[in-house]
Scaffold this active site. Structure first.
Site, short mmCIF file in Angstrom:
data_model
loop_
_atom_site.label_atom_id
_atom_site.label_comp_id
_atom_site.label_asym_id
_atom_site.label_seq_id
_atom_site.Cartn_x
_atom_site.Cartn_y
_atom_site.Cartn_z
CE1 TYR A 141 -3.25 -2.64 -0.04
CE2 TYR A 141 -3.83 -2.20 2.27
CZ TYR A 141 -3.89 -3.05 1.19
OH TYR A 141 -4.91 -3.68 1.12
CE LYS A 192 0.35 -17.19 -2.34
NZ LYS A 192 -0.28 -18.59 -2.83
CG ASP A 225 -2.72 -19.79 -0.75
OD1 ASP A 225 -2.00 -19.77 0.26
OD2 ASP A 225 -2.68 -20.25 -1.78
CG ASP A 249 -7.01 -4.37 3.68
OD1 ASP A 249 -8.00 -4.33 4.81
OD2 ASP A 249 -7.01 -3.82 2.98
CG ASP A 253 -12.31 -7.00 6.25
OD1 ASP A 253 -11.99 -6.16 7.23
OD2 ASP A 253 -13.06 -6.08 5.35
#
Ligand code: NAD
Length: 367
Positions: A141, A192, A225, A249, A253
């Site tokens: 970001y 990852k 994942d 992020d 959620d």
């Protein structure tokens, strides 16, 4: 020991829910000698209306001087067309940046009385108590280069850069290991590494810190994942999950929805610490300003009150008081008292201020 608290109620339902937080803080001042001094400032759209900026310099210096900032919510349709740099969210981003709030903590806690509010089966979430630690000030970001390039002939290229340095990974991992030591002593680090060099570095730095300082804490590495999948398959396998800005992020959620309503979810954004106490910290509900229910007196204040419980725990090191407040909220829910967003057929629907009353009354019963 006295504490300075800055309340930034913001927009929409922000002022409605923060009013109840103020009452709870005053209960702690009066009944258990918290000795917290509260100041107020504006943030978001209301600050824009008054000062043409999402947060004033006065509010910023008060935030820096405070032991904890309690933030309501910002935004709403009224400010949708405000210039980008002054949009309501800019106030929150400035606070995060200037206070260097690099660690975002989101607990996913299932209150026994709300076990049926989740979309998942009861046995999967009953007793759930996990926390996601997300790196908040680095990664994709913020990484450079970034932008959209015109390659000609109608073709364009969008670029963002995922970049982390060792010290950024180590300081967020340190927060996760310290937290785990006070909880169930397990950290899951998620990245990852199979497809990203930054993930490989993340993995190596977390492992190195673990070997050097935290070998008493159980550490596992999980690809991001798979972590998303495991969160909905069997979330109780986790204690503390630490991850970068992008994966955090998304994973936070996912974790948020395990326990049901948005009106119940607190969060903390933490910066520097001294002797285990976070001296730069901002606490806020996960939900937004909910303009659809503004002014109706039906907003659930519990996410904001639970955020104050996090402040008691992480900024003031008043663990017993934090536990007391969480227990009082649990007792309110057990008694079947609910705001509309978490109501069921057999519960009694109460207003925002009645929820404040109920928490205070359960607190008084507990001491
Ligand atoms: P939202 O979280 O404000 O609302 C989503 C839904 O949940 C709405 O139906 C709302 O009524 C309900 N809800 C939220 N909090 C509730 C509570 N405490 N009690 C009962 N019901 C509650 O998200 P949104 O509608 O996508 O965004 C509304 C505004 O808030 C936008 O301007 C957005 O930019 C802003 N926003 C701000 C923050 C923040 O201040 N940190 C976070 C998210 C969204």
């Amino acid at each position: 020991m006295s504490y300075k608290i800055l309340i930034l109620p913001g927009d929409g339902i922000g002022p409605e829910v923060m009013k109840e937080v103020d009452r709870v803080i005053n209960w702690f001042n009066k009944e258990v000698n918290l000795s917290a001094e509260i100041e107020y400032e504006n943030v978001g759209g209301i600050s824009y209306d008054l000062n043409k900026t999402a947060i004033s310099e006065e509010a910023m210096s008060l935030a820096k001087e405070s032991d904890a900032v309690l933030f309501g919510a910002v935004g709403g349709p009224k400010w949708d067309n405000v210039e980008y740099e002054n949009r309501p969210e800019a106030g929150l981003l400035r606070l995060r940046k200037d206070l260097d709030l690099f660690a975002n903590l989101r607990p996913a806690l299932c209150f026994p009385a709300l076990v049926d509010a989740s979309a998942l089966k009861k046995e999967i979430i009953e007793g759930l108590d996990i926390i996601i630690v997300r790196e908040l000030t680095g990664g994709i970001y913020f990484g450079e280069p970034r932008g959209i390039e015109d390659l000609g002939s109608g073709n364009r290229r969008g670029i963002n850069t995922q970049v982390y340095e060792s010290w950024e990974i180590q300081r967020i991992a340190e927060v996760a290991f310290e937290l785990a030591r006070k909880r169930n002593n397990k950290v899951t680090s998620s990245e990852k590494r199979n497809v990203m060099e930054s993930g490989l570095l993340w993995n190596e730095e977390v492992t190195k810190l673990h070997n050097e300082k935290y070998s008493d804490v159980e550490l596992e590495h999980m690809l991001a994942d798979n972590c998303g999948m495991q969160l909905v398959r069997w979330p109780k396998q986790f204690d503390v999950i630490v991850t970068d800005n992008l994966f955090g992020d998304m994973l936070s959620d996912v974790a948020a929805m395990l326990t049901g309503s948005l009106g119940m979810l607190p969060s903390a954004s933490l910066g520097k610490a001294s002797n285990g106490i976070f001296t730069n910290a901002l606490y806020e509900p996960v939900h937004g300003s909910a303009p659809d229910i503004e002014g109706q007196g039906i907003a659930n204040p519990l996410a904001s009150i639970l955020s104050f419980a996090m402040a008691l725990r992480y900024s003031f090191s008043r663990i017993d008081d934090a536990n007391l407040l969480e227990k009082a909220i649990s007792n309110v829910l057990e008694a079947g008292l609910r705001t509309k967003d978490i109501s069921t057929n057999d519960s009694k629907v109460i207003s925002t201020s009645e929820m404040g009353d109920a928490v205070i009354s359960k607190l008084s019963e507990l001491i």
